[in-house]
Design a protein around this motif. Structure first.
Motif, short mmCIF file in Angstrom:
data_model
loop_
_atom_site.label_atom_id
_atom_site.label_comp_id
_atom_site.label_asym_id
_atom_site.label_seq_id
_atom_site.Cartn_x
_atom_site.Cartn_y
_atom_site.Cartn_z
N LEU A 93 -14.93 5.09 -1.17
CA LEU A 93 -15.92 4.71 -0.16
C LEU A 93 -16.60 3.41 -0.56
O LEU A 93 -16.69 2.45 0.22
N LEU A 94 -17.05 3.38 -1.80
CA LEU A 94 -17.76 2.20 -2.28
C LEU A 94 -16.87 0.97 -2.26
O LEU A 94 -17.30 -0.11 -1.89
N GLN A 95 -15.60 1.16 -2.67
CA GLN A 95 -14.70 0.01 -2.70
C GLN A 95 -14.58 -0.64 -1.33
O GLN A 95 -14.73 -1.85 -1.19
N PHE A 96 -14.35 0.18 -0.31
CA PHE A 96 -14.16 -0.38 1.03
C PHE A 96 -15.48 -0.90 1.60
O PHE A 96 -15.50 -1.92 2.30
N LEU A 97 -16.56 -0.22 1.27
CA LEU A 97 -17.87 -0.68 1.73
C LEU A 97 -18.18 -2.05 1.12
O LEU A 97 -18.60 -2.98 1.81
N VAL A 98 -17.93 -2.14 -0.18
CA VAL A 98 -18.21 -3.41 -0.86
C VAL A 98 -17.30 -4.51 -0.31
O VAL A 98 -17.73 -5.64 -0.12
N GLU A 99 -16.05 -4.15 0.00
CA GLU A 99 -15.16 -5.16 0.59
C GLU A 99 -15.76 -5.70 1.89
O GLU A 99 -15.79 -6.91 2.12
N ALA A 100 -16.25 -4.78 2.72
CA ALA A 100 -16.84 -5.20 4.00
C ALA A 100 -18.09 -6.05 3.76
O ALA A 100 -18.31 -7.05 4.44
N ILE A 101 -18.88 -5.64 2.78
CA ILE A 101 -20.12 -6.38 2.52
C ILE A 101 -19.81 -7.75 1.95
O ILE A 101 -20.42 -8.75 2.34
N VAL A 102 -18.83 -7.80 1.05
CA VAL A 102 -18.44 -9.10 0.50
C VAL A 102 -17.96 -10.01 1.62
O VAL A 102 -18.35 -11.18 1.71
N LEU A 103 -17.13 -9.46 2.53
CA LEU A 103 -16.65 -10.24 3.67
C LEU A 103 -17.82 -10.80 4.47
O LEU A 103 -17.86 -11.99 4.78
N SER A 104 -18.78 -9.93 4.79
CA SER A 104 -19.85 -10.39 5.67
C SER A 104 -20.83 -11.30 4.93
O SER A 104 -21.33 -12.25 5.51
N LEU A 105 -21.06 -11.03 3.66
CA LEU A 105 -21.99 -11.90 2.92
C LEU A 105 -21.39 -13.28 2.70
O LEU A 105 -22.07 -14.29 2.87
N PHE A 106 -20.11 -13.31 2.35
CA PHE A 106 -19.47 -14.61 2.17
C PHE A 106 -19.42 -15.35 3.50
O PHE A 106 -19.74 -16.53 3.58
N GLY A 107 -19.02 -14.60 4.55
CA GLY A 107 -19.01 -15.19 5.89
C GLY A 107 -20.40 -15.69 6.24
O GLY A 107 -20.57 -16.80 6.75
N GLY A 108 -21.41 -14.86 5.94
CA GLY A 108 -22.79 -15.23 6.24
C GLY A 108 -23.21 -16.47 5.48
O GLY A 108 -23.82 -17.39 6.05
N GLY A 109 -22.85 -16.52 4.20
CA GLY A 109 -23.22 -17.67 3.37
C GLY A 109 -22.60 -18.95 3.90
O GLY A 109 -23.29 -19.96 4.08
N ILE A 110 -21.30 -18.88 4.19
CA ILE A 110 -20.63 -20.07 4.72
C ILE A 110 -21.22 -20.43 6.08
O ILE A 110 -21.43 -21.60 6.40
N GLY A 111 -21.51 -19.39 6.88
CA GLY A 111 -22.11 -19.60 8.20
C GLY A 111 -23.44 -20.33 8.11
O GLY A 111 -23.73 -21.22 8.91
N ILE A 112 -24.24 -19.95 7.12
CA ILE A 112 -25.54 -20.60 6.95
C ILE A 112 -25.34 -22.08 6.63
O ILE A 112 -25.96 -22.96 7.23
N ALA A 113 -24.40 -22.34 5.71
CA ALA A 113 -24.11 -23.73 5.35
C ALA A 113 -23.63 -24.51 6.57
O ALA A 113 -24.09 -25.63 6.83
N LEU A 114 -22.74 -23.88 7.34
CA LEU A 114 -22.20 -24.54 8.53
C LEU A 114 -23.30 -24.79 9.55
O LEU A 114 -23.40 -25.88 10.13
N GLY A 115 -24.13 -23.76 9.78
CA GLY A 115 -25.24 -23.90 10.72
C GLY A 115 -26.16 -25.03 10.32
O GLY A 115 -26.61 -25.83 11.16
N PHE A 116 -26.42 -25.11 9.04
CA PHE A 116 -27.24 -26.19 8.48
C PHE A 116 -26.62 -27.54 8.82
O PHE A 116 -27.29 -28.45 9.31
N GLY A 117 -25.32 -27.62 8.58
CA GLY A 117 -24.59 -28.87 8.84
C GLY A 117 -24.62 -29.24 10.31
O GLY A 117 -24.87 -30.39 10.66
#
Ligand code: ADP
Ligand code: MG
Lengths: 248, 405
Positions: B327-351
């Motif tokens: 459960l944790l493995q897949f949950l963390v995978e989803a969170i990593v996906l969204s956090l990384f996506g979120g981080g890049i999104g923030i940078a892109l939005g800034f740009g």
């Protein structure tokens, strides 16, 4: 020799819709430490079902199963997971390696579960040790798709050994391999059994593969029909020596 | 198993299928970037309204002729004929008032040599540069005498100066034609730049309001009066006094509506701020929908991934993974996906926000709040949309999973 596995009147019934399938109909069996037990029988006779219960992957419908004297039929799922991690090594017909993952990482996998706080260096060392034991120390960085079938099965064997289990369970481990590679895998099993004293339970429908064990049990329709010590045991090491060297 | 280990496992699993990981993140990236950009635009607009209020002077009160609804008829503000120059004089004599400028404006064609330009001719009084804190750069503003004599003098905004005489020219003393009448250029205003509404405030000329009334429009009324209160704290009191005075002067019976409007700059700004706020909320919620779609994308991929990796899950269970570990493995995978996506999104939005400011000249401001919110939302999306697939994975029976073809 102490008894590792002791099952009494083991019954497993699957319910598929309205139909009941009796996969095991009362199996009694004792396995001693250090034995190399071959389990044979035609397809559908209940060999895999038996192995799943012995390997704590599944629980019997009724009957008793003592592993090292412990009654495992009443344990919780998490307790069973811990037992699988510590005491049992599995080898499957289909290898079941992680794709796009190095042999070393595959072998380390069981150490990630249960083995609390083991250092990365320690994990690497233990994984390398078992890879060496199956003769693949120079393939540690290869991904599973860069390895031959025999090599993949050896990685799987290394993986099953990395937590130093007391029982090695192999379900048709040579089913996907050619004759020579099959003998090579049997050689590893025999060597491990002899040198480390690990209990091996080998499930195979091939009668000649069963002859590598010290004892053969035959299943039919969910019960044990014959149980005998192997008088003329095949020795893989000798057979390999007699075979012409591989051309590849 | 430690959290660190789980994160490692998740990273390894994600790096095994980089293309898919990237595409899954793309939804999240676009969603977060859109939210950041929209909120940045909104915040930027708000900040520039605030700045405009500051530069226009927080003490300013604007009196315009007519009312939005008068006698049930909607009227264009400032176009009624009810406000006259004497009203402005009377207002200027009220207590607490520092400056007063009557205003009467019209659009006009101006010609200098073979150059011509159409712009707003603002008829006003000598106090206007003082109210707006808008200095004259070259020459001087017109005088009280010019106003009483309705002299044909003009003060140019820099844009008009550039259009008629060329950049950095010094046209003071030259004569231009406005509506076929000769006007003498007496000064050029300093550059004021764009207003918060994107208007170029330098594209204008100032003329005595008397001249606009009598010689250009031929009317006897004015459009508005711009007033500066002496103290910021008196602005509301001054506005009330003006309203009372005008009702008396215009002989409006009690209960009848005003035939004028008195608004403070702050009031006008708050109306516009509300409008921008609504707009921002609207845009941000549209962007929020794309964030939601991104989250659903993650769930979709995670579900596919769970099905595709059924045998892997079975194997992990066989070698000792508990349901919780899977459960944790897949949950963390989803969170990593969204956090990384979120981080890049923030940078892109800034740009993108920076780009909009750079290429479009629109003010933007990336607020820490928006960043925090978007990131939090990304993480929440990961947990929310990752949980179901992860639970599905954890609930698998190890044997069924191992047999899965
Ligand atoms: N999950 C299951 N659901 C229903 N029937 C099953 C299941 N697993 C095994 N069986 C049935 O139990 C019997 C024994 O199967 P199995 O143990 O796999 O035999 P073997 O490994 O000897 O070929 C077969 O008839 C099979 O169809
Ligand atoms: Mg089978």
């Amino acid at each position: 020799m102490p008894t590792v596995i002791s099952v009494k009147s083991l019954v497993k019934t699957y319910v598929v819709g309205e139909v009941e399938v009796k996969a095991l109909r009362g199996v009694d069996l004792e396995v001693e430490r250090g034995e190399f037990l071959s389990v044979t029988g035609p397809s559908g006779s209940g060999k895999s079902t038996f192995m799943h219960i012995i390997g704590c992957l599944d629980r019997p419908t009724s009957g008793q199963y003592l592993l090292d004297g412990q009654d495992v039929s009443r344990m919780t799922k998490d307790q069973l997971a811990a037992i699988r991690n510590k005491k049992i090594g599995f080898v499957f017909q289909g290898f079941n390696l992680l794709t796009r993952t190095s042999a070393l990482d595959n072998v380390e996998l069981p150490l990630l579960y249960g083995a609390n706080g083991m250092k990365t260096a320690e994990r690497h060392k233990r994984a390398m040790d078992v890879l060496k034991a199956v003769g693949l120390e120079n393939r540690a960085d290869h991904h599973s798709n860069q390895l031959s079938g025999g090599q993949q099965q050896r990685v799987a064997i290394a993986r099953s050994l990395v937590n130093q289990p007391s029982i090695l369970l192999a379900d048709e481990p040579t089913g996907n391999l050619d004759t020579r590679t099959s003998i090579e895998v049997m050689e590893i099993f025999q060597k491990l059994n002899l040198e480390t004293g690990i209990t091996v339970i080998l499930i195979t429908h091939e009668v000649d593969i069963a002859e590598y064990g010290t004892r053969t049990v035959a299943f039919r329709d969910g019960v044990v029909v014959t149980d005998k010590q192997n008088t003329r045991r095949r020795m893989a090491q000798d057979e390999l020596a007699a075979l012409p060297a591989p051309t590849a | 198993m430690s959290v660190f280990m789980i994160i490692r496992i998740a990273f390894k699993a994600l790096s095994r299928n980089k293309m898919r990981t990237a595409l899954t993140m793309l939804g999240m990236i676009i969603g977060v970037a859109a939210v950041i950009t929209m909120v940045a635009l909104g915040t930027g607009a708000q900040t520039s309204i605030d700045a405009a209020v500051q530069s226009a002077g927080t003490n300013t009160v604007i009196v315009s002729a007519g009312n939005f609804t008068q006698g049930g008829v909607r009227q264009g503000q400032g176009n009624a004929s009810t406000l006259i120059p004497d009203d402005a004089v009377a207002i200027s004599q009220l207590p607490g008032i520092l400056y007063t400028a009557a205003g009467s404006s019209t659009r006009a064609q101006m010609v200098a040599g073979n150059q011509n330009w159409n712009t707003q001719a603002q008829g006003t009084d000598v106090d206007l540069p003082l109210i707006n804190a808008w200095p004259v750069d070259d020459g001087s503003f017109f005088t009280t005498q010019d106003v009483t004599q309705a002299a044909k003098v003009v003060v140019l905004g820099t844009v008009v100066r550039d259009q008629l005489f060329g950049t950095d020219s010094e046209p003071v003393g030259q004569v231009i034609q406005i509506q076929h009448q000769p006007f003498t250029v007496v000064g050029v205003m300093a550059s004021k730049g764009q207003s918060s509404m994107g208007q170029d405030r330098d594209d204008t000329v100032f003329i005595p309001y008397t001249t606009v009334m009598k010689k250009m429009r031929g009317v006897t009324f004015i459009n508005n009066v711009t007033v500066a209160a002496a103290e910021a704290s008196q602005v509301t009191a001054v506005a009330d006094r003006i309203a009372t005075l005008l009702r008396v002067r215009h002989k409006i019976a009690p209960g009848d509506p005003d035939d004028f409007m008195v608004r403070t700059i702050e009031e006008m700004a708050s109306v516009r701020k509300e409008a921008t706020q609504t707009m921002t909320a609207l845009l941000a919620s549209i962007a929020g929908v794309s964030l939601l779609v991104g989250g659903i994308g993650i769930m979709n991929i995670m579900l596919v991934s769970v099905t595709e990796r059924t045998r892997e899950i079975g194997l992990r269970m066989a070698i000792g993974a508990r349901g919780r570990d899977v459960l944790l493995q897949f949950l963390v995978e989803a969170i990593v996906l969204s956090l990384f996506g979120g981080g890049i999104g923030i940078a892109l939005g800034f740009g993108v926000a920076q780009g909009v400011t750079l290429w479009q000249g629109w003010p933007t401001a990336v607020s820490p709040n928006a960043v925090f919110l978007a990131f939090g939302f990304a993480a929440a999306t990961g947990v929310f949309f990752g949980f179901y697939p992860a639970q599905k994975a954890a609930a698998l029976d190890p044997i069924d999973a191992l047999r899965f073809e």
